[in-house]
Enzyme design. Structure first.
Site, PDB file in Angstrom:
ATOM      1  N   CYS A  95     103.082  65.968  -1.874  1.00 32.36           N
ATOM      2  CA  CYS A  95     101.729  66.500  -1.984  1.00 32.36           C
ATOM      3  C   CYS A  95     100.906  66.217  -0.742  1.00 32.36           C
ATOM      4  CB  CYS A  95     101.042  65.900  -3.192  1.00 32.36           C
ATOM      5  SG  CYS A  95     102.158  65.713  -4.567  1.00 32.36           S
TER       6      CYS A  95
HETATM    7  N1  PMP Z   1     101.630  61.867 -10.800  1.00 32.90           N
HETATM    8  C1  PMP Z   1     102.725  61.441 -10.136  1.00 32.90           C
HETATM    9  C2  PMP Z   1     103.141  59.996 -10.238  1.00 32.90           C
HETATM   10  C3  PMP Z   1     103.479  62.339  -9.361  1.00 32.90           C
HETATM   11  O1  PMP Z   1     104.572  61.898  -8.694  1.00 32.90           O
HETATM   12  C4  PMP Z   1     103.066  63.698  -9.292  1.00 32.90           C
HETATM   13  C5  PMP Z   1     103.836  64.682  -8.445  1.00 32.90           C
HETATM   14  N2  PMP Z   1     105.108  64.943  -8.940  1.00 32.90           N
HETATM   15  C6  PMP Z   1     101.929  64.101 -10.020  1.00 32.90           C
HETATM   16  C7  PMP Z   1     101.230  63.149 -10.747  1.00 32.90           C
HETATM   17  C8  PMP Z   1     101.406  65.525  -9.984  1.00 32.90           C
HETATM   18  O2  PMP Z   1     102.317  66.390 -10.538  1.00 32.90           O
HETATM   19  P1  PMP Z   1     102.020  67.993 -10.555  1.00 32.90           P
HETATM   20  O3  PMP Z   1     101.875  68.372  -9.105  1.00 32.90           O
HETATM   21  O4  PMP Z   1     103.256  68.528 -11.189  1.00 32.90           O
HETATM   22  O5  PMP Z   1     100.802  68.236 -11.328  1.00 32.90           O
END
Ligand code: PMP
Length: 393
Positions: free
Chosen positions: A328
């Protein structure tokens, strides 16, 4: 370019299990009805959705399936838990505690609340990424209504002592939210035994479809919805449900429950072989996170004097997919906040490399990556102005 294709970036995205795909297909065409419809076309999708809810509830040992709300993923679940709980309960207190190594989808809602009348505390962590229990105890006040601590960190693998954390939080009558996105499907989670009040999980992190997640609520924990509309999901998350993906999530949760133990034992063996191979073969290479209290699929290492991005590109040329940190934040040049929080200097954090293993990875693949790393590191170090002379010879 190599013809080899070795995928070791499962924290960023997982392939959907073929059995999950098969389970979702009838809900795209045959059973396409709206689960809220009263006529017969609504019945089959509604039944399948409720079965999926029960399977997700079983995976985390929730007391009943109605404790699970489906969302669009972990980001939405974290926002609903944090902003929804804070807004609904602000008359009880206005202090929120979290840790400094949470995912942005926890950190940013908490920061947002700090500009809307809440006091916030970001707990530091030690060199392994553990939140100090004494620190948590010290920061909790009568004003604290919510504590949000992740189950495990996807970037360094460290698993927090959630049961101990929940006991401390509950002594002060606050509520504990746990982001278990990286942990669910990797390690057993029991919301009742561990004293968790709200829990975030995500489908794609357990070989289900992307764009669907869940939030668990203990009975009596109430939140304000973020999305208002037709009143689906007990009025907490309006909008027609994504039935095919929810059914897939249910199947993924069922498979995780039955297959997790064997697969996690296999991954732990692979992980330890991988870490030993990587760190053993190259001087000035180190493990990020704790050696044993870590996710079975997480291999996070760092190499002095060089950059993670250059290593990633060299690996990519050989068909190997890894990550330099959280996907991200991979587009920014700032070093990861997680690696900075465990005490790494800028240049140390920049030399980090993250491999996250999955069902399809084999011992041969691990050995192959271990065999190519020394040459990659040597070549990059030979070009780096930071490398000491004796290492260049
Ligand atoms: N929390 C954690 C610990 C993550 O590793 C992630 C990303 N995989 C997220 C939240 C957010 O996930 P998403 O982008 O699928 O909403």
């Amino acid at each position: 370019m190599s013809t080899k294709r070795i995928y070791m970036d499962h924290t960023a995205g997982m392939p959907v299990d073929p059995r999950v795909i098969e389970a979702t297909l009838p809900y795209m065409n045959t059973f396409f009805g709206n689960p809220s419809s009263l006529h017969s076309f609504g019945q089959e999708p509604r039944k399948a959705m409720e079965e999926a809810r029960a399977k997700v509830a079983e995976l985390i040992n929730a007391e009943r399936k109605e404790s699970i709300i489906f969302t669009s993923g972990a980001t939405e679940s974290n926002n609903l838990a944090i902003k929804g709980y804070a807004n609904r309960n602000r008359t009880r207190g206005t202090h929120i505690i979290t840790s400094s190594i949470e995912h942005m989808s926890v950190l940013n809602p908490v920061k947002y609340l700090s500009t809307h009348g809440f006091k916030t505390t970001f707990l530091p962590v030690d060199q392994y990424g553990f939140v100090s229990l004494e620190n948590l105890e010290k920061e909790l006040t009568d004003e604290t209504i919510l504590v949000s601590i992740m189950y495990a960190n996807g970037e360094i693998g460290t698993i927090q002592p959630i049961k101990e954390i929940s006991q401390i939080v509950h002594r002060k009558k606050a509520v504990l939210h746990v982001d278990a996105t990286a942990a669910a499907g990797q390690v057993p989670i029991d919301v009742q035994a561990e004293g968790i009040d709200m829990l975030t999980i995500s489908s794609n992190d357990m070989y289900g479809p992307k764009g669907v997640g869940a939030l668990y609520f203990k009975k009596g924990v109430v939140v304000e919805p973020l999305i208002h509309g037709g009143g689906q999901e007990l009025g907490l998350r309006s909008g027609t449900e994504n039935v095919p993906s929810i059914v897939g999530f249910g199947k993924a949760a069922e498979l995780a429950k039955t297959e997790m133990q064997t697969e996690s034992e296999r991954l732990t063996r692979l992980r330890d072989r991988f870490i030993k191979g990587l760190v053993g073969a190259v001087p000035y290479s180190f493990l990020n996170g704790h050696p044993t209290k870590r996710l079975p699929n997480n291999v996070a290492v760092r190499y002095s004097f060089i950059e993670g991005e250059s290593m990633l590109l060299s690996l990519d040329m050989l068909g190997i997919a890894a990550s330099s940190g959280s996907a991200c934040t991979a587009k920014t040049l700032e070093p990861s906040h997680v690696l900075r929080a465990i005490g790494l200097k800028h240049e140390e954090a920049h030399g980090s490399l993250l491999f996250t293993l999955g069902k399809q990875n084999t011992e041969e693949e691990v050995d192959y990556v271990v065999s190519v790393m020394p040459d990659i590191v040597k070549r990059l170090r030979s070009m780096s102005p930071l490398t000491p002379k004796e290492l260049k010879e």
